[in-house]
Enzyme design. Structure first.
Site, PDB file in Angstrom:
ATOM      1  N   ARG A  35       0.882  -1.270   0.059  1.00 57.01           N
ATOM      2  CA  ARG A  35       0.121   0.129   0.154  1.00 57.01           C
ATOM      3  C   ARG A  35       0.807   1.275   0.098  1.00 57.01           C
ATOM      4  O   ARG A  35       0.360   2.208  -0.307  1.00 57.01           O
ATOM      5  CB  ARG A  35      -0.812  -0.099   1.142  1.00 57.01           C
ATOM      6  CG  ARG A  35      -2.276  -0.881   1.016  1.00 57.01           C
ATOM      7  CD  ARG A  35      -3.244  -0.404   2.285  1.00 57.01           C
ATOM      8  NE  ARG A  35      -4.464  -1.223   1.759  1.00 57.01           N
ATOM      9  CZ  ARG A  35      -5.561  -1.718   2.605  1.00 57.01           C
ATOM     10  NH1 ARG A  35      -5.255  -1.382   4.087  1.00 57.01           N
ATOM     11  NH2 ARG A  35      -6.317  -2.031   2.096  1.00 57.01           N
ATOM     12  N   LYS A 196     -12.597  -9.328   8.768  1.00 59.93           N
ATOM     13  CA  LYS A 196     -13.521  -8.283   9.145  1.00 59.93           C
ATOM     14  C   LYS A 196     -14.867  -8.785   8.679  1.00 59.93           C
ATOM     15  O   LYS A 196     -15.508  -8.432   7.589  1.00 59.93           O
ATOM     16  CB  LYS A 196     -13.074  -7.054   8.091  1.00 59.93           C
ATOM     17  CG  LYS A 196     -11.996  -6.501   8.470  1.00 59.93           C
ATOM     18  CD  LYS A 196     -11.655  -5.140   7.896  1.00 59.93           C
ATOM     19  CE  LYS A 196     -10.173  -4.555   8.319  1.00 59.93           C
ATOM     20  NZ  LYS A 196      -9.942  -3.462   7.316  1.00 59.93           N
ATOM     21  N   GLY A 351      -5.909  -5.801   2.023  1.00 56.00           N
ATOM     22  CA  GLY A 351      -4.523  -5.438   2.708  1.00 56.00           C
ATOM     23  C   GLY A 351      -3.662  -6.939   2.838  1.00 56.00           C
ATOM     24  O   GLY A 351      -2.630  -7.125   2.403  1.00 56.00           O
ATOM     25  N   GLY A 374     -12.500  -4.119   1.728  1.00 54.52           N
ATOM     26  CA  GLY A 374     -14.156  -3.960   1.899  1.00 54.52           C
ATOM     27  C   GLY A 374     -14.588  -3.012   0.543  1.00 54.52           C
ATOM     28  O   GLY A 374     -15.686  -3.100  -0.004  1.00 54.52           O
TER      29      GLY A 374
HETATM   30  C1  3PG Z   1      -8.866  -1.357   4.775  1.00 52.29           C
HETATM   31  O1  3PG Z   1      -7.790  -2.055   5.240  1.00 52.29           O
HETATM   32  O2  3PG Z   1      -9.403  -2.326   4.196  1.00 52.29           O
HETATM   33  C2  3PG Z   1      -9.138  -0.023   4.836  1.00 52.29           C
HETATM   34  O3  3PG Z   1      -7.832   0.744   5.409  1.00 52.29           O
HETATM   35  C3  3PG Z   1     -10.324   0.110   5.733  1.00 52.29           C
HETATM   36  O4  3PG Z   1     -10.095  -0.237   7.146  1.00 52.29           O
HETATM   37  P1  3PG Z   1     -11.165  -0.395   7.810  1.00 52.29           P
HETATM   38  O5  3PG Z   1     -12.002  -1.617   7.609  1.00 52.29           O
HETATM   39  O6  3PG Z   1     -10.849  -0.310   9.566  1.00 52.29           O
HETATM   40  O7  3PG Z   1     -12.410   0.629   7.888  1.00 52.29           O
HETATM   41 MG    MG Z   2      -7.222  -4.112   5.950  1.00 53.17          MG
END
Ligand code: 3PG
Ligand code: MG
Length: 392
Positions: A35, A196, A351, A374
């Protein structure tokens, strides 16, 4: 949308540059720099235009509190080395900064604000906070496609107070994803994993009508296993997701989209420990599911074999520990192999997924790798991302 690459007369302007430098860090060391490397072109461009730069980024989810573990210091150091320029980390409270106390030293070209999520106002898309941030610069540039799905102050509300432009990497990512979505060939398989869960689970419903197969792996799969009545021990999960999962299964029938989830798993007692293969009915209360099992790998490999397009976001397990990396590695290797034969079109994003592809050494075996996770999924959903909307 206005693009920074088209702007003339930027000499001497102070650019507030929103980046996503949310990179994986372990014991204070960055484990994947992709990144950071990807956003170097915007710096080069801005240096040529003789601007000054204030970098805004976040790291992790500090939830509005200062947190020494989530300082941007290591990232600032990395950027300094890559640019071979002085980059000054500003740790003072943002509310105490104003235009006249920044860039007082004439050699200062790049200031780097400490983690913007240390301020609770950031995630609230707060007007006053955004207005204050905006008062520090002359123009705003969003070169953070990967957090443009977040309606946060330094992504969205800030655009109300300054002339705002799309950065070079943001433009590249959007153009690539546009191409991908318009030229997509069926059967299309989407593999969704990672940790996530809450950000992704609600996106899936809208992906079902577009795809032929949706494969759940990683943390994402735990909720499905639980929904189907299996114990998931102490594995990560999202509370109250039953209704969403029920909808996912209903919709998938309606649209003939197959939902695939693990048939067996690899568990450990902690992240550092050893691995054990388990059938779904063998998972005990103190087990952590950390990878997919061999039967599941075989099933996924077969689906990849018969797909023409693969979209992948989120690893299949905790690949940072080699005991739990096999699922992710086998998926990655199979896609790379098919890609080499020109038999599939493959796109990966996120990431951790990017770090994984670098680990396996197959980053270049994909047709496109997005830094976004996301945001990548929400883009595939067909939604206009709040950060992009704000630029329009
Ligand atoms: C990611 O890593 O996808 C972005 O930096 C967003 O991070 P977040 O899901 O904590 O908002
Ligand atoms: Mg991430």
């Amino acid at each position: 949308m206005n693009y920074i690459k088209d702007q003339k007369d930027l000499v001497g302007k102070i650019v507030l540059l929103r980046l996503d430098l949310n990179v994986p860090i372990k014991n204070g060391k960055i484990t994947d720099e992709t990144r950071i490397s990807k956003i170097l072109p915007v710096f080069k461009h801005l240096f040529e235009k003789k601007t000054k730069i204030i970098v805004i980024s976040h790291l992790g989810r500090p939830k509005g509190e200062r947190n020494a573990d989530l300082t941007l210091k290591p990232i600032c150091e990395s950027l300094k080395k890559k640019l071979n320029k002085k980059v000054k980390l500003i740790t003072e409270n943002i509310f105490e900064l104003n235009k006249s106390n920044l860039f007082v030293n004439s050699e200062d070209e790049i200031l780097f604000l400490e983690n913007i999520r240390f301020y609770k106002e950031e995630e609230k898309n707060d007007n006053n906070f955004s207005k204050h941030l905006a008062s520090l610069g002359d123009i705003f540039v969003n070169d953070a496609f990967s957090c443009s799905h977040r309606a946060h102050s330094s992504v969205c509300a800030i655009t109300k107070f300054l002339p705002s432009f799309a950065g070079l990497q943001l433009e590249t990512e959007i153009n690539a994803l546009k191409r991908v979505t318009s030229e997509i060939k069926k059967p299309i398989t989407c593999i969704i994993g990672g940790s996530k869960i809450s950000s992704k689970i609600s996106v899936i419903k809208n992906l079902i009508p577009k795809f032929d197969n949706i494969i759940f792996v990683g943390g994402m799969a735990n909720n499905v296993l639980k929904y189907n009545g299996h114990s998931i021990g102490i594995s990560i999960q999202e509370d109250d997701s039953e209704t969403i999962i029920e909808d996912i299964f209903k919709l998938s029938k309606k649209h003939s989209c197959s939902i695939i989830f693990p048939e067996d798993v690899i568990v450990g007692k902690n992240l550092e420990g050893d691995a054990k293969i388990k059938e779904l009915n063998e998972i005990s209360n103190d087990d952590l599911i950390l990878d997919i099992g061999p039967k599941t790998i075989k099933k996924i490999i077969d689906i990849i074999e018969s797909s023409r397009t693969i979209l992948w976001n989120g690893p299949a397990g905790y690949f940072e520990n080699p005991h739990f990396a096999k699922g992710s590695f086998e998926i990655g290797k199979k896609i790379a192999e098919k890609n080499k034969l020109n038999e599939i079109f493959s796109v990966a994003g996120g990431g951790d997924t990017v770090a994984l592809l670098n680990d396996i050494g197959i980053f270049n075996s994909f047709n496109f790798v997005s830094t976004a996770g996301g945001a990548f999924l929400e883009y595939l959903e067909g939604k206009e991302l709040p950060g992009i909307k704000a630029l329009n």
